[in-house]
Design an enzyme around this catalytic site. Structure first.
Site, PDB file in Angstrom:
ATOM      1  N   ASN A   1       0.847  -1.199   0.000  1.00 17.35           N
ATOM      2  CA  ASN A   1       0.000   0.000   0.000  1.00 17.35           C
ATOM      3  C   ASN A   1       0.880   1.245   0.000  1.00 17.35           C
ATOM      4  OD1 ASN A   1       0.633   0.683   2.830  1.00 17.35           O
ATOM      5  ND2 ASN A   1      -0.491  -1.209   3.264  1.00 17.35           N
TER       6      ASN A   1
ATOM      7  N   ASP B   1      -4.352  -5.887   4.881  1.00 18.15           N
ATOM      8  CA  ASP B   1      -5.426  -6.715   5.430  1.00 18.15           C
ATOM      9  C   ASP B   1      -5.458  -8.097   4.787  1.00 18.15           C
ATOM     10  OD1 ASP B   1      -6.359  -4.865   7.249  1.00 18.15           O
ATOM     11  OD2 ASP B   1      -7.475  -3.788   5.698  1.00 18.15           O
TER      12      ASP B   1
ATOM     13  N   LYS C   1       8.045 -17.593 -10.840  1.00 17.33           N
ATOM     14  CA  LYS C   1       7.368 -16.424 -11.414  1.00 17.33           C
ATOM     15  C   LYS C   1       6.142 -16.855 -12.228  1.00 17.33           C
ATOM     16  CE  LYS C   1       8.014 -12.632 -14.571  1.00 17.33           C
ATOM     17  NZ  LYS C   1       8.769 -12.137 -15.709  1.00 17.33           N
TER      18      LYS C   1
ATOM     19  N   PHE D   1      -4.190   3.412  14.615  1.00 18.95           N
ATOM     20  CA  PHE D   1      -4.453   4.404  13.576  1.00 18.95           C
ATOM     21  C   PHE D   1      -5.604   3.896  12.719  1.00 18.95           C
ATOM     22  CE2 PHE D   1      -1.308   7.841  13.218  1.00 18.95           C
ATOM     23  CZ  PHE D   1      -0.531   7.531  14.318  1.00 18.95           C
TER      24      PHE D   1
ATOM     25  N   LYS E   1     -13.353   0.802  15.483  1.00 18.26           N
ATOM     26  CA  LYS E   1     -12.061   0.100  15.637  1.00 18.26           C
ATOM     27  C   LYS E   1     -11.515   0.251  17.058  1.00 18.26           C
ATOM     28  CE  LYS E   1     -10.961   0.407  10.878  1.00 18.26           C
ATOM     29  NZ  LYS E   1     -10.317   1.121   9.798  1.00 18.26           N
TER      30      LYS E   1
ATOM     31  N   LYS F   1     -10.937  -3.249  18.911  1.00 15.33           N
ATOM     32  CA  LYS F   1      -9.548  -3.657  19.158  1.00 15.33           C
ATOM     33  C   LYS F   1      -9.113  -3.368  20.599  1.00 15.33           C
ATOM     34  CE  LYS F   1      -8.532  -3.040  14.276  1.00 15.33           C
ATOM     35  NZ  LYS F   1      -7.514  -3.197  13.254  1.00 15.33           N
TER      36      LYS F   1
HETATM   37  O1  C5P Z   1      -8.849  -2.405  10.859  1.00 16.04           O
HETATM   38  P1  C5P Z   1      -7.863  -1.455  10.325  1.00 16.04           P
HETATM   39  O2  C5P Z   1      -6.822  -2.073   9.457  1.00 16.04           O
HETATM   40  O3  C5P Z   1      -8.445  -0.273   9.622  1.00 16.04           O
HETATM   41  O4  C5P Z   1      -7.158  -0.874  11.647  1.00 16.04           O
HETATM   42  C1  C5P Z   1      -6.073  -0.033  11.607  1.00 16.04           C
HETATM   43  C2  C5P Z   1      -5.201  -0.230  12.813  1.00 16.04           C
HETATM   44  O5  C5P Z   1      -5.011  -1.616  13.058  1.00 16.04           O
HETATM   45  C3  C5P Z   1      -3.831   0.346  12.602  1.00 16.04           C
HETATM   46  O6  C5P Z   1      -3.352   0.786  13.844  1.00 16.04           O
HETATM   47  C4  C5P Z   1      -3.046  -0.837  12.070  1.00 16.04           C
HETATM   48  O7  C5P Z   1      -1.667  -0.712  12.359  1.00 16.04           O
HETATM   49  C5  C5P Z   1      -3.679  -2.002  12.794  1.00 16.04           C
HETATM   50  N1  C5P Z   1      -3.743  -3.253  12.015  1.00 16.04           N
HETATM   51  C6  C5P Z   1      -3.178  -4.405  12.499  1.00 16.04           C
HETATM   52  N2  C5P Z   1      -3.270  -5.570  11.786  1.00 16.04           N
HETATM   53  C7  C5P Z   1      -3.910  -5.608  10.604  1.00 16.04           C
HETATM   54  C8  C5P Z   1      -4.512  -4.449  10.101  1.00 16.04           C
HETATM   55  C9  C5P Z   1      -4.393  -3.285  10.820  1.00 16.04           C
HETATM   56  O8  C5P Z   1      -2.587  -4.359  13.568  1.00 16.04           O
HETATM   57  N3  C5P Z   1      -3.963  -6.727   9.936  1.00 16.04           N
END
Ligand code: C5P
Length: 409
Positions: free
Chosen positions: A208, A278, A288, A322, A336, A340
């Site tokens: 990303n 994600d 390849k 974040f 979130k 979380k």
């Molecule tokens: O759910 P989302 O990806 O939007 O959440 C963002 C937060 O979760 C950020 O702090 C990111 O570093 C963390 N994150 C994580 N593991 C993932 C995706 C996001 O720890 N797989």
């Protein structure tokens, strides 16, 4: 940070004296009022006029001028200064000061300083390694004088080794550090930064737009404020102006998860600024993928949600997340925060100009578990980092005193 600070820049006679010009510019850019003092030998390398023009203050080279011509009149500079930096510092100046010699304006001033004095030495590698210089450095340190560098690399005298003036960015960082209150002393902070990279085959990957700038700013500021910092980063092109941050590089979300888990128990605070992917390819191919006609379907599976896992075993940890969003910023961020089990979430509308990935600035809103929101204007990522850390400090204090949540944001 350096706004309205009175800084004396002592320049001594080494070839790196020309780099002191850049140091002066950086200090002035940050709002400091710099008074340059040069030794006789330094004037052989750079003209006082250069420093005078860039500092906007008279350059002081002789004792008499300090008391007669300069606008500060009878008030000596040593009395008004907040800091003295000697860059470059030669073996000669270190030797003189370590032995209490005050035979020119610069050495006399050092003797009169009641505020921190920082030396940035620069000399030939053999000179630096000589027992005379090393003894003098030890002696000066024992008296409370501070040092930055020298760095390793190519030397002006030919050859290479330790002896180069520290990078200007490192000297500036050290100066900022000296002026920073150590309100995170004793805290161990884990910061994640950058994107993760999910391999499709040996050549290709999914990633990303994150560059890691926000996480790097957080790591730097937390260390400046006295925390012990471990920075776990996905691929990035950034460098830190300090060497006392433990940096661990990872590629994939799974690797980031494993390293984060390894350090989790041992830290007090986690700030997940990384843009963790994600999804990852369901299968990473060893060969390849060949170009074929038509479409190619790539199947993705979910990556572990690191922060969610941390939240599930939160214990006494302080967790900061974040949320980079393109729509329904506050709703998503709030959700979130709860899901979380976080203390704070930093909501980031990445569609706004000056915010989000790759920029040096950010526009964020900080939400806490009580539903309070602090909206910040466009600020540098360093400034945003400091405000996030201010909130973290409040939480640390609350935890230490077992107080209710802080009332003032
Ligand atoms: O759910 P989302 O990806 O939007 O959440 C963002 C937060 O979760 C950020 O702090 C990111 O570093 C963390 N994150 C994580 N593991 C993932 C995706 C996001 O720890 N797989």
């Amino acid at each position: 940070m350096l706004r309205n600070k009175e800084i004396i820049l002592g320049v001594t006679g080494g070839i790196a004296a020309y780099k002191a010009v850049e140091l002066l510019r950086e200090m002035v850019k940050r709002g400091a009022n710099v008074h340059v003092v040069m030794t006789k030998n330094a004037q052989q390398f750079v003209s006082p006029l250069t420093f005078e023009t860039l500092s906007g203050n008279p350059v002081l080279c002789e004792m008499f001028r300090l008391f007669r011509g300069s606008k500060i009149g009878h008030v000596t500079l040593a009395d008004i200064a907040d800091l003295m930096v000697i860059a470059p510092a030669t073996a000669n100046i270190l030797g003189k000061i370590a032995n209490g010699i005050a035979d020119d304006l610069l050495t006399t001033m050092v003797m009169a300083m009641k505020v921190p004095v920082l030396f940035a030495p620069s000399m030939n590698v053999n000179m630096w390694q000589s027992s005379f210089v090393q003894n003098n450095v030890e002696r000066l340190k024992a008296h409370g004088y501070q040092f930055i560098g020298p760095a390793e690399g190519d030397l002006a005298c030919g050859g290479a080794g330790r002896g180069r003036l520290a990078d200007i960015a490192e000297i500036i960082e050290k100066i900022e550090d000296i002026f920073t209150k150590k309100d995170l002393q004793g805290q161990r902070i884990l910061v994640t930064a950058g994107p993760t990279l999910e391999a499709i085959d040996p050549i290709r990957y999914i990633t990303n737009r994150s560059t890691g700038k926000m996480g790097f700013a957080l790591a730097k500021m937390a260390r400046r404020r006295g925390a012990e910092v471990t920075l776990i980063t996905g691929p990035n092109y950034l460098s830190l102006p300090r060497r006392d941050i433990q940096q661990i590089s990872v590629h994939s979300a799974q690797q980031m998860r494993d390293v984060v888990m390894e350090y989790y128990e041992d830290c007090h605070i986690v700030i997940m600024a990384a843009a963790v992917a994600d999804f990852r390819p369901q299968n990473t191919l060893q060969e390849k993928i060949k170009k074929t006609n038509g479409t190619y379907i790539l199947k993705l599976e979910k990556n572990p949600d690191i922060l969610k896992e941390l939240g599930e075993k939160k214990g006494e940890h302080i967790l900061v997340g974040f949320a980079a969003e393109t729509s329904e910023l506050m709703e998503n961020a709030g959700q979130k925060l709860k899901e979380k089990n976080l203390d704070i979430i930093v909501a980031n509308d990445v569609t706004q100009p000056g915010a989000g990935f790759g920029t040096d600035t950010n526009i964020v809103k900080i939400l806490d578990v009580r539903g309070r929101v602090r909206k910040l204007p466009l600020l540098s990522k360093d400034e945003v980092a400091n405000i996030i850390l201010d909130q973290v400090v409040k939480l640390v204090r609350k935890k230490q005193r077992n107080l209710p949540w802080p009332r003032n944001w």
